[in-house]
Scaffold this active site. Structure first.
Site, mmCIF file in Angstrom:
data_model
loop_
_atom_site.group_PDB
_atom_site.id
_atom_site.type_symbol
_atom_site.label_atom_id
_atom_site.label_comp_id
_atom_site.label_asym_id
_atom_site.label_seq_id
_atom_site.Cartn_x
_atom_site.Cartn_y
_atom_site.Cartn_z
ATOM 1 N N GLY B 40 21.806 26.769 21.223
ATOM 2 C CA GLY B 40 22.385 25.467 20.866
ATOM 3 C C GLY B 40 21.344 24.380 20.978
ATOM 4 O O GLY B 40 20.253 24.605 21.506
ATOM 5 N N HIS B 41 21.656 23.199 20.472
ATOM 6 C CA HIS B 41 20.757 22.034 20.543
ATOM 7 C C HIS B 41 20.343 21.727 21.976
ATOM 8 O O HIS B 41 21.070 22.047 22.901
ATOM 9 C CB HIS B 41 21.505 20.767 20.097
ATOM 10 N N GLY B 43 20.725 19.497 24.889
ATOM 11 C CA GLY B 43 21.850 18.625 25.197
ATOM 12 C C GLY B 43 23.202 19.190 24.802
ATOM 13 O O GLY B 43 24.212 18.500 24.901
ATOM 14 N N SER B 47 22.343 24.363 29.713
ATOM 15 C CA SER B 47 21.819 24.388 31.079
ATOM 16 C C SER B 47 22.869 23.917 32.074
ATOM 17 O O SER B 47 22.909 24.371 33.218
ATOM 18 C CB SER B 47 20.580 23.511 31.198
ATOM 19 N N GLU B 166 15.720 29.178 29.431
ATOM 20 C CA GLU B 166 14.513 28.925 28.629
ATOM 21 C C GLU B 166 13.255 29.358 29.374
ATOM 22 O O GLU B 166 12.261 28.636 29.407
ATOM 23 C CB GLU B 166 14.432 27.451 28.241
#
Lengths: 300, 275
Positions: B40-41, B43, B47, B166
């Site tokens: 996803g983007h 934001g 996370s 990530e």
């Protein structure tokens, strides 16, 4: 040449050959060009670019930026004009944001170089426009922004002092693909505006997309300095030797060439490659082969 | 025996103070042993989700179950024992003066018998291929090596679930390849005893997973196998995700295979069809 590096050595502890990080570097950077610097982690890329605005001074040899010369003996007070000419955008620049509002943060740089408050604010507004950060955000705290937006603010902070040369150390690390694409467009705009750009990157597809020249670093020396086209014409084994990833489009093009296809120049995207392939493929045959495999063959 | 769920998230709502909703009635079930990629983007709440799971943030409403136990103050120690987390920045996760000390730190916290500790340290460093670096200072390691040590520190605590947030985003290609290879090796070894959750932007990385879920506006935008996802160019573009190269190339050709082809299949087909 706007920057010339001549016979440069650098060691973190002068006199110790054990800690030599850069050895016998000779490089020229032409004005208005975008040069990418690539190479494995630890090959000396970041150390090299820090010589360009005298954050680190060479142990031997020299760096010439326009008419200024940086050597081991350069004095701090003579370095201000160099720092104003060479703007440095470090990795994760958003970690250096500090002011209560975006506009004040961006105006800090030009103020620091001696501009009046009004001039600095005007320069900051221009820089924020250049990085396409909408005006709604200018009075907000930089810490309320998304990662990609914060990075644009940090970049505006460097642009506000209007440096002729811009150095980026992995500007898109950690950004999502959309943020990366935005940044790539920004680089193209800066290049079109006549900036000289030096870009450290691990992302070879980015290098393929924007660089005019590429410097390949290996173990603190320059392993290659050539046009982007010449670099990507090298064979896959050379890339592996230098711990460089081939962009998917280049790797696939090389395999197609082995299969007998011909390309006048390296396609930069999947769409460019598809266009270059179209006249070389027997599509009736291709369709028949798909039908045989039961893999269908939607015709556009 | 029925498959257990490692995670079961039900109708979760979360917003930072005075901020917009990050997760909205968010539900997701992850069976034990699954390798899940969450995309996803920036934001989009990816996370935030890991922080909620570890009790680092508290949801406004909804329920999270980890191995059938509802997350609460009482069950938090159990939950943290089940879940290990590896972050994006390799430099922010070291506490020890040497690689071995760093792995030992988590074990000491868990009050593992010092006699048994050395064997565990040796074992996990061997698993991540860092045995020769046990006495090195973490700051002398490359990014890829640091992330392998971070994984060793997590493995030492024998979690049932590892979340990688990530974890390869800051690594060079060689470091990234080493970490991804290691994950494949660990997954093959532990099978259903290890659930992997990989938060990532990288589609080549997502392709390794059994299942890919995409977050958009705090909800699940899709839930697919990687092969099926990569054929949906519009969806990928809307989520700001890069379509993998082979899929993008196939899609741009005048005649298109209807089924997903990997690179070798595409090359073989084009080679055979040359005019």
């Amino acid at each position: 040449m706007v920057i010339s590096i001549e016979a440069l050595d650098f060691a973190y502890q002068a006199g110790s050959t054990k800690h030599t990080v850069l050895h016998d570097i000779n490089l020229d950077f032409a004005a208005g060009q975008l040069t990418a610097i690539v190479g494995q982690t630890g090959s000396g890329k970041s150390t090299l670019v820090q010589q360009l605005n005298a954050l680190l001074l060479p142990t031997a040899g020299q760096v010439r930026v326009r008419d200024w010369v940086i050597t081991a003996k350069s004095k701090e007070k003579h370095l201000t004009p160099i720092r104003k000419t060479v703007g440095m955008v470090f990795q994760f620049p958003e970690s250096q944001l500090f002011a209560p509002t975006v506009l004040e943060d961006v105006a800090y740089g030009p103020k620091n170089f001696g501009q009046s408050s009004a001039d600095a604010t005007a320069a900051a507004k221009k820089a924020l426009q250049a990085v396409h950060l909408p005006e709604d955000y200018w009075a907000q705290s930089p810490f309320n922004l998304s990662g990609g937006q914060m990075r644009r603010v940090a970049l505006a902070g460097v642009l506000a002092a209007d440096p002729a040369i811009l150095v980026f150390d992995e500007p898109t690390a950690g950004l999502d693909p959309e943020g990366q694409a935005d940044f790539l467009n920004l680089l193209k705009e800066l290049k079109a505006a006549g900036k000289t750009i030096i870009l450290i990157s691990h992302q070879m597809d980015q290098v393929l997309a924007v660089a005019d020249q590429v410097v390949v670093m290996k173990d603190g020396t320059v392993a290659a300095h050539e046009s982007t086209a010449a670099l990507f014409a090298r064979d896959s084994a050379w890339f592996a030797e230098h711990a460089l990833a081939l962009p998917s489009v280049v790797a696939f093009t090389k395999k197609l060439v082995q299969a007998g296809y011909h390309f006048d120049q390296q396609p930069k995207t999947a769409a460019e490659l598809a266009a270059a392939l179209t006249a070389q493929v027997d599509w009736q045959l291709a369709k028949a082969l798909l039908a045989e495999q039961g893999a269908g063959g939607g015709v556009q | 025996m029925a498959m257990k769920n490692a995670l079961a998230i039900h109708n979760l709502n979360f917003a930072y103070e005075d901020g917009p909703a990050i997760l909205r009635d968010f539900s997701l079930t992850v069976p034990e042993g699954q390798w899940l990629a969450v995309v996803g983007h920036n934001g989009s709440g990816k996370s935030t989700l890991s922080k909620l799971l570890l009790g680092l943030l508290a949801a406004q409403s909804g329920e999270m179950k980890v191995f059938d136990r509802v997350l609460s103050e009482e069950t938090l120690p159990f939950v943290r024992q089940q879940i290990g987390l590896v972050f994006q920045n390799p430099d922010n996760q070291f506490v020890g003066a040497t690689v071995a000390d760093d792995v030992a730190f988590g074990l000491e916290n868990k009050q593992v018998d010092p006699g048994a500790m050395q064997a565990t340290i040796d074992q996990v460093l061997a698993q991540v291929g860092m045995t020769d670096y046990a006495d090195r200072q973490p700051d002398t390691l490359s990014g890829g090596q640091k992330q392998r040590v971070a994984l060793a520190s997590v493995l030492a605590l024998q979690p049932k679930v590892i979340i990688l947030d990530e974890a390869t985003a800051m690594l060079d290609p060689a470091g990234k390849a080493a970490v991804l290879q290691l994950l494949q090796k660990l997954k093959a070894r532990y099978q259903k005893d290890l659930t992997l959750i990989m938060v990532t932007h990288d589609m080549e990385e997502a392709a390794l997973a059994d299942r890919v879920v995409g977050l958009e506006n705090g909800q699940l935008a899709f839930d697919e196998q990687p092969g099926a996802l990569f054929q949906q160019g519009e969806l990928l573009a809307r989520l700001g995700l890069a379509r993998p190269f082979t899929s993008a190339l196939a899609n741009a050709l005048p005649v298109q295979p209807t089924a997903q082809m990997n690179e070798q299949e595409l090359l073989a087909w084009l080679s055979a069809s040359k005019r």
